[in-house]
Scaffold this active site. Structure first.
Site, PDB file in Angstrom:
ATOM      1  N   GLU A 162      30.460  43.584  42.479  1.00 58.83           N
ATOM      2  CA  GLU A 162      31.122  43.797  43.439  1.00 58.83           C
ATOM      3  C   GLU A 162      30.283  43.885  44.807  1.00 58.83           C
ATOM      4  OE1 GLU A 162      34.401  46.962  42.565  1.00 58.83           O
ATOM      5  OE2 GLU A 162      32.387  48.197  42.342  1.00 58.83           O
ATOM      6  N   LYS A 167      38.777  56.485  43.169  1.00 55.89           N
ATOM      7  CA  LYS A 167      37.190  57.561  43.923  1.00 55.89           C
ATOM      8  C   LYS A 167      38.409  58.811  43.684  1.00 55.89           C
ATOM      9  CE  LYS A 167      36.667  52.929  45.993  1.00 55.89           C
ATOM     10  NZ  LYS A 167      35.806  52.364  47.133  1.00 55.89           N
TER      11      LYS A 167
HETATM   12  P1  PGA Z   1      37.917  48.100  47.665  1.00 55.89           P
HETATM   13  O1  PGA Z   1      36.887  48.505  46.150  1.00 55.89           O
HETATM   14  O2  PGA Z   1      38.477  47.861  46.959  1.00 55.89           O
HETATM   15  O3  PGA Z   1      38.483  49.923  48.047  1.00 55.89           O
HETATM   16  O4  PGA Z   1      36.817  47.656  48.236  1.00 55.89           O
HETATM   17  C1  PGA Z   1      36.747  48.731  45.183  1.00 55.89           C
HETATM   18  C2  PGA Z   1      35.700  49.075  44.129  1.00 55.89           C
HETATM   19  O5  PGA Z   1      35.142  50.380  44.999  1.00 55.89           O
HETATM   20  O6  PGA Z   1      35.673  49.269  43.067  1.00 55.89           O
END
Ligand code: PGA
Length: 248
Positions: A164, A11
């Protein structure tokens, strides 16, 4: 049999010095595992991360790309540029892009088209919100997000789908392994019905608070082919533990 893939989505995190430290720790430990591993840094770090990982088992992907080819699109980064700077895959349609940046299914289909056109692997994210799940709409929402894209761009065996659930991203809440498997099976059956046998080769990843403590059970499910990992991919120890779980 489909091999496992673990993709780390950094991210909007990191800087040159923290990236170098994290990559060094990963390179020291990701040596002989069977799972394919991809790191997706912010685009501005693509060249340095790809250079750093050149002699390693770890590949590089991007988190987003332009819906357009090169031209007068100020601020946009094209799929071709991402390939040129070392990416082999591009995440498209992450829920943060859909919800915070108002990306529509049409935008996402255009991006997938660019990714495929550049010869890269799309990691197409789909998933329902908590409200949609509680209203019994989870399957319908995910199938409509998937259907929109595969009706515009032809599916091939390089595609990766990431299921997701929005309520599980960055919240510490994970879908149970059984619920995740049930959704993955619905998605694969739909791909089989609409696109034929290529469905058996498409990897379907689970994403949403994947961590060392839940990875093994998720990866044991028949239709879960790995994970898209956010928060835990920023810790070498946690990310390697997840890669190990996918490799066993
Ligand atoms: P997370 O994010 O593992 O922090 O929940 C997953 C993603 O957004 O791909």
């Amino acid at each position: 049999m489909r091999s496992k893939l673990v993709a780390g989505n950094w991210k909007s995190n990191g800087n040159l010095s923290s990236n170098a430290a994290l990559l060094q720790a990963l390179k020291d430990k990701v040596i002989s595992q069977n799972a394919e591993v991809i790191i997706c840094p912010p685009a501005v770090y693509m060249v340095s991360v790809a250079t750093d990982l050149e002699d390693s088992k770890i590949g590089v992907g991007a988190q987003n790309c332009s819906a357009y080819d090169a031209g007068a699109y100020t601020g946009e980064v094209t799929a071709e540029m991402l390939r040129d700077t070392g990416a082999s895959a591009v995440i498209v349609g992450h829920s943060e892009r859909r919800l915070i940046f108002s990306e529509s299914n049409a935008d996402i289909a255009h991006k997938v088209e660019r990714v495929v056109g550049a010869g890269l692997k799309p990691i197409l994210c789909i998933g329902e919100t908590l409200e949609e799940r509680e209203a019994g709409q989870a399957e319908a929402v995910c199938l409509s997000q998937l259907d929109y894209v595969i009706s515009k761009v032809q599916l091939n065996d390089s595609w990766v789908i990431a299921y997701e659930p929005v309520w599980a991203i960055g919240t510490g809440k994970t879908a149970s392994a059984a619920d995740a498997q049930a959704m993955h099976k619905v998605l694969r059956d739909y791909l089989q019905k609409t696109c034929g046998d290529v469905a058996g080769q498409v990897k379907i990843l689970y994403g949403g608070s994947v961590k060392p403590s839940n990875a093994k059970e998720l990866f044991e499910q028949a239709d879960i082919d790995g994970a898209l990992v956010g928060g835990a991919s920023l810790s070498a120890e946690d990310f390697v533990a997840i890669i190990d779980a996918a490799s066993n």
